[in-house]
Structure formats: C-alpha cells, structure tokens
Motif scaffolding. Structure first.
Motif, mmCIF file in Angstrom:
data_model
loop_
_atom_site.group_PDB
_atom_site.id
_atom_site.type_symbol
_atom_site.label_atom_id
_atom_site.label_comp_id
_atom_site.label_asym_id
_atom_site.label_seq_id
_atom_site.Cartn_x
_atom_site.Cartn_y
_atom_site.Cartn_z
ATOM 1 N N THR A 108 17.268 2.860 0.170
ATOM 2 C CA THR A 108 17.927 2.386 1.370
ATOM 3 C C THR A 108 16.958 2.582 2.524
ATOM 4 O O THR A 108 16.468 3.682 2.741
ATOM 5 N N ILE A 109 16.675 1.524 3.225
ATOM 6 C CA ILE A 109 15.730 1.595 4.338
ATOM 7 C C ILE A 109 16.426 1.063 5.567
ATOM 8 O O ILE A 109 17.022 -0.006 5.547
ATOM 9 N N THR A 110 16.357 1.822 6.656
ATOM 10 C CA THR A 110 16.900 1.334 7.916
ATOM 11 C C THR A 110 15.794 1.412 8.963
ATOM 12 O O THR A 110 14.884 2.229 8.861
ATOM 13 N N GLY A 111 15.862 0.579 9.965
ATOM 14 C CA GLY A 111 14.837 0.568 11.007
ATOM 15 C C GLY A 111 13.936 -0.639 10.847
ATOM 16 O O GLY A 111 14.167 -1.494 10.002
ATOM 17 N N ASN A 112 12.906 -0.675 11.664
ATOM 18 C CA ASN A 112 11.995 -1.819 11.687
ATOM 19 C C ASN A 112 10.620 -1.426 11.179
ATOM 20 O O ASN A 112 10.221 -0.268 11.275
ATOM 21 N N GLU A 113 9.905 -2.416 10.678
ATOM 22 C CA GLU A 113 8.520 -2.256 10.256
ATOM 23 C C GLU A 113 8.328 -1.118 9.258
ATOM 24 O O GLU A 113 7.370 -0.360 9.356
ATOM 25 N N ASN A 114 9.248 -0.986 8.317
ATOM 26 C CA ASN A 114 9.130 0.033 7.274
ATOM 27 C C ASN A 114 8.422 -0.542 6.066
ATOM 28 O O ASN A 114 8.452 -1.747 5.837
ATOM 29 N N ILE A 115 7.834 0.333 5.296
ATOM 30 C CA ILE A 115 7.255 -0.070 4.022
ATOM 31 C C ILE A 115 7.939 0.775 2.955
ATOM 32 O O ILE A 115 8.014 1.991 3.075
ATOM 33 N N GLY A 116 8.467 0.113 1.914
ATOM 34 C CA GLY A 116 9.109 0.838 0.827
ATOM 35 C C GLY A 116 8.309 0.647 -0.442
ATOM 36 O O GLY A 116 7.748 -0.412 -0.686
ATOM 37 N N LEU A 117 8.260 1.698 -1.254
ATOM 38 C CA LEU A 117 7.475 1.650 -2.466
ATOM 39 C C LEU A 117 8.169 2.488 -3.514
ATOM 40 O O LEU A 117 8.532 3.629 -3.234
ATOM 41 N N GLN A 118 8.358 1.943 -4.709
ATOM 42 C CA GLN A 118 8.931 2.764 -5.771
ATOM 43 C C GLN A 118 8.621 2.198 -7.139
ATOM 44 O O GLN A 118 8.372 1.025 -7.286
ATOM 45 N N ASP A 119 8.615 3.114 -8.119
ATOM 46 C CA ASP A 119 8.465 2.757 -9.524
ATOM 47 C C ASP A 119 7.195 1.965 -9.801
ATOM 48 O O ASP A 119 7.236 0.869 -10.326
ATOM 49 N N ILE A 120 6.075 2.544 -9.432
ATOM 50 C CA ILE A 120 4.796 1.881 -9.674
ATOM 51 C C ILE A 120 3.972 2.740 -10.610
ATOM 52 O O ILE A 120 3.914 3.948 -10.467
ATOM 53 N N THR A 121 3.341 2.120 -11.589
ATOM 54 C CA THR A 121 2.430 2.828 -12.464
ATOM 55 C C THR A 121 1.029 2.453 -12.017
ATOM 56 O O THR A 121 0.559 1.365 -12.305
ATOM 57 N N THR A 122 0.379 3.339 -11.279
ATOM 58 C CA THR A 122 -0.921 2.996 -10.704
ATOM 59 C C THR A 122 -1.989 4.018 -11.031
ATOM 60 O O THR A 122 -3.080 3.930 -10.521
ATOM 61 N N GLN A 123 -1.701 5.011 -11.841
ATOM 62 C CA GLN A 123 -2.645 6.095 -12.108
ATOM 63 C C GLN A 123 -3.105 6.736 -10.798
ATOM 64 O O GLN A 123 -4.238 7.156 -10.659
ATOM 65 N N GLY A 124 -2.202 6.774 -9.822
ATOM 66 C CA GLY A 124 -2.503 7.490 -8.584
ATOM 67 C C GLY A 124 -3.253 6.686 -7.544
ATOM 68 O O GLY A 124 -3.673 7.220 -6.534
ATOM 69 N N ASN A 125 -3.462 5.398 -7.745
ATOM 70 C CA ASN A 125 -4.193 4.592 -6.759
ATOM 71 C C ASN A 125 -3.231 3.675 -6.028
ATOM 72 O O ASN A 125 -2.850 2.638 -6.532
ATOM 73 N N ILE A 126 -2.820 4.094 -4.853
ATOM 74 C CA ILE A 126 -1.920 3.265 -4.049
ATOM 75 C C ILE A 126 -2.550 3.096 -2.684
ATOM 76 O O ILE A 126 -2.931 4.074 -2.052
ATOM 77 N N SER A 127 -2.673 1.865 -2.230
ATOM 78 C CA SER A 127 -3.141 1.671 -0.859
ATOM 79 C C SER A 127 -2.181 0.729 -0.154
ATOM 80 O O SER A 127 -1.754 -0.282 -0.719
ATOM 81 N N ILE A 128 -1.803 1.111 1.032
ATOM 82 C CA ILE A 128 -0.882 0.301 1.814
ATOM 83 C C ILE A 128 -1.578 -0.009 3.125
ATOM 84 O O ILE A 128 -2.034 0.899 3.819
ATOM 85 N N THR A 129 -1.691 -1.283 3.454
ATOM 86 C CA THR A 129 -2.321 -1.656 4.715
ATOM 87 C C THR A 129 -1.399 -2.592 5.469
ATOM 88 O O THR A 129 -0.511 -3.216 4.877
ATOM 89 N N ARG A 130 -1.601 -2.652 6.745
ATOM 90 C CA ARG A 130 -0.832 -3.579 7.586
ATOM 91 C C ARG A 130 -1.773 -4.601 8.157
ATOM 92 O O ARG A 130 -2.826 -4.309 8.601
#
Length: 130
Positions: A108-130
């Motif tokens: 559940t996300i409320t507000g503006n300009e949020n980034i949600g992330l879940q259930d990813i198999t990445t071996q620890g490599n996650i990058s989020i950019t805007r």
C-alpha cells in the motif's frame, strides 16, 4: 520465516491451487481445508473453501476464513496446536517434495512520487533512478 498459524494458513490457502499441482502436498492441503471447514462448521465457510480450491475469489475467501479462524481459535490452545501441527506437516512435505511456498505480496503506497519494489530476484543488484 516463522508465522502465526492463522497467517500461515492464509498463505497456504492463497496458494492452494498451485500447491495442489503436487499430489502429496495437495492431499495435505485438502486435509487442512477439510479440518478448517469442520472447525468453522458453517456452510458459508465450506463454500469459501470450495472457491479457494477452484481458484475463484481467493483473496476475499481467504480473508474471510482467516477472520473466522481467529474467532474460533481464540483462547482454544488445543485447536491452535492442531492447526499448527497440520501446517508443519504441509511445510515438511513441501520441503521433501521440493515445492516452493507460493508468494503473495501486498503493498500500500500513499503520497506522491513514490517508488515501490517487491518480490525481485536480483542477487542483490537493485538500482532505482529517477
């Protein structure tokens, strides 16, 4: 992951359709569903369990079953232990049969300009950019 029996029952019921693809695990899941139906003892509960088994209105039915289980199991250690034992049996069978626990996520996300992330198999490599 250690969950209370009602939460774990909810996860197993949510994934019942997938778990039933394995015969041994599926039979154990059906056993738990029958036990829950007997404990709740209401036609509406039986109907919801059938919907879960047929993979219809699963989330709604699971939430209803969990709420009813909480009510019935509250203060009844014997029934709580019975449910916990049945769920442990399913988990042991899943391990033996190499069946993965189905994943269910809620975010559940409320507000503006949020980034949600879940259930990813990445071996620890996650990058989020805007």
């Amino acid at each position: 992951i250690i969950m209370d029996p009602i939460t774990l029952a909810g996860v197993i019921l949510s994934g019942a359709n997938k778990l039933m693809e394995n015969e041994a695990v599926g039979n154990a899941v059906k056993g738990v569903m029958n036990w829950i139906g007997g404990v709740l003892g209401k036609p509406s509960a039986t109907e919801k369990l059938q919907q879960i088994e047929q993979n219809q209105q699963v989330e709604e039915s699971v939430n209803s079953i969990k709420a009813n289980l909480e009510f019935v199991l509250e203060g009844n250690q014997d029934l709580q232990n019975q449910l916990a034992a049945k769920l442990e049996e399913i988990q042991a069978l899943m391990k033996k049969e190499n069946v993965q626990m189905p994943k269910t996520n809620t975010m559940t996300i409320t507000g503006n300009e949020n980034i949600g992330l879940q259930d990813i198999t990445t071996q620890g490599n996650i990058s989020i950019t805007r």
